[in-house]
Design a protein around this motif. Structure first.
Motif, PDB file in Angstrom:
ATOM      1  N   ASP A  49     104.508   0.790  73.696  1.00 50.90           N
ATOM      2  CA  ASP A  49     104.035   1.388  75.084  1.00 50.90           C
ATOM      3  C   ASP A  49     102.550   1.742  75.288  1.00 50.90           C
ATOM      4  O   ASP A  49     102.054   1.356  76.234  1.00 50.90           O
ATOM      5  N   GLU A  50     102.163   2.502  74.005  1.00 48.56           N
ATOM      6  CA  GLU A  50     100.652   2.981  74.285  1.00 48.56           C
ATOM      7  C   GLU A  50      99.879   1.971  74.261  1.00 48.56           C
ATOM      8  O   GLU A  50      98.695   1.828  74.603  1.00 48.56           O
ATOM      9  N   PHE A  51     100.043   0.770  73.346  1.00 46.91           N
ATOM     10  CA  PHE A  51      99.366  -0.126  73.290  1.00 46.91           C
ATOM     11  C   PHE A  51      99.348  -1.003  74.438  1.00 46.91           C
ATOM     12  O   PHE A  51      98.170  -1.815  75.059  1.00 46.91           O
ATOM     13  N   ALA A  52     100.512  -1.211  75.316  1.00 45.73           N
ATOM     14  CA  ALA A  52     100.381  -1.851  76.387  1.00 45.73           C
ATOM     15  C   ALA A  52      99.291  -1.342  77.714  1.00 45.73           C
ATOM     16  O   ALA A  52      99.021  -1.909  78.126  1.00 45.73           O
ATOM     17  N   ALA A  53      99.337   0.139  77.512  1.00 39.54           N
ATOM     18  CA  ALA A  53      98.510   0.651  78.469  1.00 39.54           C
ATOM     19  C   ALA A  53      97.044   0.628  78.160  1.00 39.54           C
ATOM     20  O   ALA A  53      96.081   0.373  79.128  1.00 39.54           O
ATOM     21  N   ILE A  54      96.771   0.332  76.838  1.00 44.28           N
ATOM     22  CA  ILE A  54      95.284  -0.115  76.648  1.00 44.28           C
ATOM     23  C   ILE A  54      95.188  -1.556  77.111  1.00 44.28           C
ATOM     24  O   ILE A  54      94.094  -1.734  77.697  1.00 44.28           O
ATOM     25  N   GLU A  55      96.037  -2.438  76.857  1.00 45.29           N
ATOM     26  CA  GLU A  55      96.013  -3.852  77.057  1.00 45.29           C
ATOM     27  C   GLU A  55      95.559  -3.754  78.460  1.00 45.29           C
ATOM     28  O   GLU A  55      94.666  -4.720  79.189  1.00 45.29           O
TER      29      GLU A  55
END
Ligand code: ADP
Ligand code: ASP
Ligand code: MG
Length: 438
Positions: free
Chosen positions: A67-73
């Protein structure tokens, strides 16, 4: 040619990207472009660098981080969409996620913010992309290595036409990624300016130059037109966050001036940072900066001044605990040592015991919650009564001065006040030297 660096707020979204492109293309000398990771788009937003640190903290503990990575993407994908760019970072994202899962390291993680933004911006503006891991080097101790870097980087920049380099990172001798400390893209810019032999290093941010005081403390402070490296060093060290405190060294030795400019107001002249200023600043002082979080060790002993080696013994005690100190104001029978609270706390008992043993003081106390304020200006040398004006301004504002220390270079006065008085004190000093003049 010119080296130009754009900070996080200048690179935060598609609108900022287009402003930056306009600025770079407006001057064909602007050949080397250093970019930060996307910063905050508004007050409540997050910097991509912080998001990466948080995300990696989870990955490193084996906690799911999708989830955190998706926000960065999404931060990057939004830029791609809004600019209609013909590029996909999906493969990059997969590689990075994989590296996170394999615990590639905190520095690697943080550096991806700049890396991805560099790729995007290079594509958007049509410049070549330069990978810093192949031309900016650190030594085994993690310290920037100029001897290894400059020959390679100079050669690389000479070959490039116009190029984009991500800021903030380079490589260790074992090829792992290493970042500078926070805000370190300023350092990359300075290194690139020097390596390319640029005539100027333009550092583009979200304020119209270095202001006389921190705009978060003083309302609408006046801009500084010209500031010397020495003055800047004093102010940056004391927390004026505009430019990383280490960013002046590479350009300073090469005699390259720095120009701080505002991406959102490109026609403003900004602040010029130079080695030697021909004239004084508009006001007696050039700037004010300050920091909270200091402690004072107060030492009293009758006839201290007659005791040979007293000071050395106190400093030996600090040295033994590997502590550096900020200031050491002294009186006839008193001596105070000011140390960052964070550094002191874990070692406080040891240091106090050691001082007791070495100098047998009559009184030994530690006081916390001190803020230091630096009032800096080359104009103070030739003006009488600066310290007096500071005192009276602070007295009028009901601020109790706990310490005052004038540097031997006479370009700075350091004042210690209670943390609760910090903002009031900065405003009082600003008012007396600046508001009464404009
Ligand atoms: P960037 O992301 O472009 O590197 P920074 O946030 O590192 O920008 O630095 C710019 C910020 O520094 C300003 O937005 C301002 O809040 C802060 N700042 C602190 N002291 C000063 C000062 N004396 N003059 C101007 N800005 C200051
Ligand atoms: N992105 C990094 C940071 O937030 C480096 C920089 O912006 O200069 O610290
Ligand atoms: Mg910065």
């Amino acid at each position: 040619m010119k080296t130009v660096k754009f900070g996080g707020s200048s690179m935060a979204d598609a609108i900022q990207f287009s402003k930056v492109r306009d600025i770079v293309l407006a001057d064909e000398k602007r050949r080397i472009v250093v970019v930060s990771a996307p910063g905050k788009r508004d007050k409540n937003d997050s910097k991509v660098t912080d998001m990466l640190y948080d995300c990696y903290a989870k990955a490193a503990r084996g906690i799911p981080f999708a989830d955190e990575f998706a926000a960065i993407e999404e931060r990057y994908n939004a830029i791609i969409r809004d600019l209609n760019l013909d590029i996909s970072l999906d493969e990059e994202f997969e590689n990075i996620k994989d590296a996170f899962a394999h615990r590639a390291g905190r520095d690697y993680a943080a550096s991806r913010g700049e890396y991805l933004n560099g790729l995007l911006f290079a594509k958007y503006i049509g410049f070549e992309f330069i990978e810093p891991a192949s031309c900016i080097f650190f030594n085994d101790n993690g310290v920037f290595d100029p001897d290894a870097t400059y020959p390679v980087l100079s050669e690389r920049l000479k070959k490039a036409g116009r190029a984009v380099i991500p800021g903030f990172y380079g490589a260790m001798p074992n090829d792992t990624i290493k970042t500078f400390s926070r805000g370190g893209s300023d350092i990359t810019g300075s290194i690139a300016a020097r390596a390319s032999g640029s005539e100027i290093y333009e550092n583009w941010t979200d304020v119209s130059g270095f202001l006389v005081a921190d705009p978060r403390i003083v309302e609408n402070p006046e801009p500084i037109e010209t500031i010397t490296y020495k003055e800047l060093r004093e102010l940056s060290y004391m927390g004026a966050g505009v430019l990383h405190e280490e960013a002046i060294f590479p350009v300073r030795t090469a005699g390259i001036p720095i120009n701080i400019r505002n991406t959102n107001k490109p026609s403003d002249k900004g602040t010029l940072i130079v080695d030697e200023a021909k004239d004084g600043s508009r006001f007696t002082i050039t700037g004010i900066a300050g920091k909270k979080g200091f402690s004072v060790i107060n030492i009293e002993k009758d006839l201290m001044n007659a005791e040979i080696g007293f000071g050395r013994n106190v400093l030996r005690a600090l040295e033994k605990s590997n502590l550096s100190f900020e200031h050491m104001p002294s009186g006839v029978d008193t001596m105070s040592v000011i140390i960052s609270t964070d550094a002191l706390k874990p070692k406080q008992t040891d240091v106090i015991d050691e001082i007791r043993e070495r100098v047998h003081p009559d009184v030994l106390t530690v006081e916390d919650n001190l803020a230091l304020i630096a009032v800096v200006g080359r104009g103070m040398k030739r003006t009488r009564g600066t310290a007096g004006r500071i005192f009276s301004a602070l007295a009028h504002a009901n601020v109790n001065v706990k310490m005052i220390d004038q540097g031997s270079s006479e370009i700075n006065v350091i004042i210690g006040v209670a943390e609760d008085d910090f903002e009031t004190a900065v405003n009082a000093v600003y008012d007396i030297f600046v508001k009464t003049v404009v």
